[in-house]
Design a protein around this motif. Structure first.
Motif, mmCIF file in Angstrom:
data_model
loop_
_atom_site.group_PDB
_atom_site.id
_atom_site.type_symbol
_atom_site.label_atom_id
_atom_site.label_comp_id
_atom_site.label_asym_id
_atom_site.label_seq_id
_atom_site.Cartn_x
_atom_site.Cartn_y
_atom_site.Cartn_z
ATOM 1 N N SER A 162 0.813 -1.222 0.000
ATOM 2 C CA SER A 162 0.000 0.000 0.000
ATOM 3 C C SER A 162 0.843 1.267 0.000
ATOM 4 O O SER A 162 0.334 2.353 -0.290
ATOM 5 C CB SER A 162 -0.935 0.004 1.211
ATOM 6 N N GLN A 163 2.138 1.142 0.300
ATOM 7 C CA GLN A 163 3.036 2.291 0.346
ATOM 8 C C GLN A 163 3.742 2.544 -0.984
ATOM 9 O O GLN A 163 4.466 3.518 -1.128
ATOM 10 C CB GLN A 163 4.082 2.076 1.442
ATOM 11 N N ILE A 164 3.523 1.661 -1.975
ATOM 12 C CA ILE A 164 4.211 1.803 -3.262
ATOM 13 C C ILE A 164 3.689 3.027 -3.996
ATOM 14 O O ILE A 164 2.478 3.225 -4.136
ATOM 15 C CB ILE A 164 4.018 0.534 -4.119
ATOM 16 N N THR A 165 4.609 3.853 -4.467
ATOM 17 C CA THR A 165 4.236 5.066 -5.203
ATOM 18 C C THR A 165 4.518 4.953 -6.695
ATOM 19 O O THR A 165 4.008 5.757 -7.477
ATOM 20 C CB THR A 165 4.994 6.276 -4.645
ATOM 21 N N ALA A 166 5.308 3.981 -7.112
ATOM 22 C CA ALA A 166 5.664 3.835 -8.528
ATOM 23 C C ALA A 166 4.451 3.379 -9.343
ATOM 24 O O ALA A 166 3.662 2.563 -8.873
ATOM 25 C CB ALA A 166 6.798 2.829 -8.687
ATOM 26 N N PRO A 167 4.302 3.867 -10.575
ATOM 27 C CA PRO A 167 3.274 3.317 -11.469
ATOM 28 C C PRO A 167 3.512 1.820 -11.640
ATOM 29 O O PRO A 167 4.637 1.393 -11.900
ATOM 30 C CB PRO A 167 3.504 4.073 -12.776
ATOM 31 N N THR A 168 2.460 1.029 -11.492
ATOM 32 C CA THR A 168 2.622 -0.423 -11.403
ATOM 33 C C THR A 168 1.705 -1.149 -12.372
ATOM 34 O O THR A 168 0.531 -0.799 -12.515
ATOM 35 C CB THR A 168 2.324 -0.900 -9.963
ATOM 36 N N LEU A 169 2.263 -2.174 -13.029
ATOM 37 C CA LEU A 169 1.503 -3.100 -13.866
ATOM 38 C C LEU A 169 1.467 -4.444 -13.153
ATOM 39 O O LEU A 169 2.515 -5.006 -12.819
ATOM 40 C CB LEU A 169 2.158 -3.245 -15.236
ATOM 41 N N VAL A 170 0.263 -4.971 -12.924
ATOM 42 C CA VAL A 170 0.094 -6.285 -12.301
ATOM 43 C C VAL A 170 -0.472 -7.234 -13.347
ATOM 44 O O VAL A 170 -1.542 -6.981 -13.910
ATOM 45 C CB VAL A 170 -0.845 -6.221 -11.085
ATOM 46 N N VAL A 171 0.259 -8.318 -13.613
ATOM 47 C CA VAL A 171 -0.135 -9.299 -14.629
ATOM 48 C C VAL A 171 -0.453 -10.627 -13.948
ATOM 49 O O VAL A 171 0.331 -11.106 -13.118
ATOM 50 C CB VAL A 171 0.990 -9.509 -15.661
ATOM 51 N N GLY A 172 -1.578 -11.206 -14.304
ATOM 52 C CA GLY A 172 -1.944 -12.518 -13.775
ATOM 53 C C GLY A 172 -2.398 -13.432 -14.890
ATOM 54 O O GLY A 172 -3.043 -12.983 -15.840
ATOM 55 N N GLY A 173 -2.061 -14.715 -14.797
ATOM 56 C CA GLY A 173 -2.548 -15.706 -15.751
ATOM 57 C C GLY A 173 -3.765 -16.408 -15.160
ATOM 58 O O GLY A 173 -3.695 -16.911 -14.036
ATOM 59 N N ARG A 174 -4.854 -16.439 -15.890
ATOM 60 C CA ARG A 174 -6.083 -17.009 -15.335
ATOM 61 C C ARG A 174 -5.930 -18.503 -15.029
ATOM 62 O O ARG A 174 -6.641 -19.054 -14.188
ATOM 63 C CB ARG A 174 -7.246 -16.777 -16.302
ATOM 64 N N GLN A 175 -5.002 -19.179 -15.702
ATOM 65 C CA GLN A 175 -4.781 -20.612 -15.456
ATOM 66 C C GLN A 175 -3.540 -20.863 -14.594
ATOM 67 O O GLN A 175 -2.954 -21.944 -14.642
ATOM 68 C CB GLN A 175 -4.670 -21.362 -16.792
ATOM 69 N N ASP A 176 -3.153 -19.878 -13.800
ATOM 70 C CA ASP A 176 -2.022 -20.027 -12.885
ATOM 71 C C ASP A 176 -2.361 -21.094 -11.846
ATOM 72 O O ASP A 176 -3.372 -21.012 -11.157
ATOM 73 C CB ASP A 176 -1.752 -18.685 -12.192
ATOM 74 N N ARG A 177 -1.490 -22.095 -11.726
ATOM 75 C CA ARG A 177 -1.712 -23.174 -10.774
ATOM 76 C C ARG A 177 -0.791 -23.093 -9.554
ATOM 77 O O ARG A 177 -0.807 -23.972 -8.701
ATOM 78 C CB ARG A 177 -1.534 -24.532 -11.462
ATOM 79 N N LEU A 178 0.009 -22.037 -9.477
ATOM 80 C CA LEU A 178 0.937 -21.882 -8.360
ATOM 81 C C LEU A 178 0.565 -20.733 -7.439
ATOM 82 O O LEU A 178 0.851 -20.769 -6.241
ATOM 83 C CB LEU A 178 2.361 -21.694 -8.884
#
Length: 321
Positions: A250-266
């Motif tokens: 919640s303290q991160i100030t940098a512009p951030t891209l979050v990528v997720g794979g819908r079939q992630d099994r880990l």
């Protein structure tokens, strides 16, 4: 949180299959850290640092770093105990993050565009949250942020074994039961949704990486203790205190891209949207038909997301709305 944008696919030209980027040993506070350099191909390329996940290595970034080399002058590291890096005294999220901070400081390349996958995602969340002066933008791919349902991960059945006093010996024995080719196939099966996307060249490179693990006496210990450190960070995340990973995010100030794979099994697929909600200036990219290592399975799509983030960052730096 907002929806991620994608840059133009045509900007990357035809598909390439570069070999792993050249590497070298860097001495950081007396400990050996292996670094692969992906030099920028333009004078405007900005510094970047890529951090892999549990059981991975700097080779996990070969394709993405190559696609982004006209924009980024990259370095991909082997975390302590993994790849070609030497062992460490501690294998906690804090210890890994401290090593990344020192690497950026010693190399005098900061601030950097920071990337992390899986365990590496948790590591760079800590770096970005605690040292915003070192980070331009942040890209998280299936970050291993806290989730408490072991049924949501293929590694769930392994977690109870972490309580054993010599779990590293058990891990070494289990790994030794398989030939490198078999173990590489198992890793690919776990990390990718569509294994047909893995070329013969990349499969052979994975086999060669696993042979290096067989030769490293410290690898099983590093793996078990890193997983133990990751699970410990999950438990602390729901307790009060400065070390909660959610509080740090919640303290991160940098512009951030979050990528997720819908079939992630880990990593639980619900984690990526939660991370994007917590980080103030975030963009979320959920990819259908993709597993745990989107930067390897669909590197061009991830690169397009990163380019859109970089374009937005540069416009903001130039004061253009």
């Amino acid at each position: 949180m907002k929806r991620a944008l994608l840059g133009a696919d045509e900007a990357f030209g035809p598909d390439r299959m570069p070999p792993p980027w050249p590497g070298r040993m860097a001495l950081i506070d007396g400990e050996q850290t292996f670094v692969r350099d992906t030099p920028g191909t333009t004078t405007a390329a900005q510094p970047a640092l890529y951090v892999h996940g549990l059981g991975g290595s700097s080779q996990n970034w070969t394709d993405l770093a190559g696609l982004l080399s006209d924009r980024l002058d990259g370095q991909a590291i082997d975390l302590p105990g993994f790849g070609r890096s030497g062992p460490a005294k501690q294998y906690t999220i804090k210890a890994f993050a401290d090593r990344m901070i020192r690497l950026i400081e010693v190399a005098e390349r900061g601030p950097v565009h920071l990337f992390g996958n899986s365990l590496g995602g948790a590591v760079v969340v800590r770096v970005a949250g605690l040292r915003p002066d070192l980070v331009r933008t942040l890209t998280l791919i299936s970050p291993a942020m806290p989730f408490l349902d072991p049924r949501r991960s293929l590694q769930g059945p392994v977690v109870p074994l972490l309580a054993l006093p010599r779990a590293d010996r058990l891990a070494a024995w289990m790994m030794g039961r398989y030939a490198p080719e078999e173990l590489a196939a198992q890793v690919i099966e776990a990390c990718f949704n569509d294994v047909s996307r893995v070329s013969d060249q990349r499969r052979q490179e994975a086999v060669e990486e696993i042979k290096i693990r067989y030769e490293a006496a410290h690898y099983a210990d590093a793996y078990v203790r890193s997983l133990r450190g990751l699970v410990s960070s999950f438990l602390r995340a729901y307790l009060p205190g400065a070390n909660s990973m959610w509080k740090i995010a919640s303290q991160i100030t940098a512009p951030t891209l979050v990528v997720g794979g819908r079939q992630d099994r880990l990593v639980d697929i619900r984690v990526a949207p939660q991370v994007a909600k917590v980080i103030p200036d975030s963009r979320l990219l959920i990819l259908d038909g993709v597993g745990h290592v989107a930067q390897m399975e669909v590197p061009r799509i991830v690169a397009r997301g990163v380019v859109a983030l970089l374009d937005e960052y540069e416009r903001e730096q130039a004061g253009v709305t």
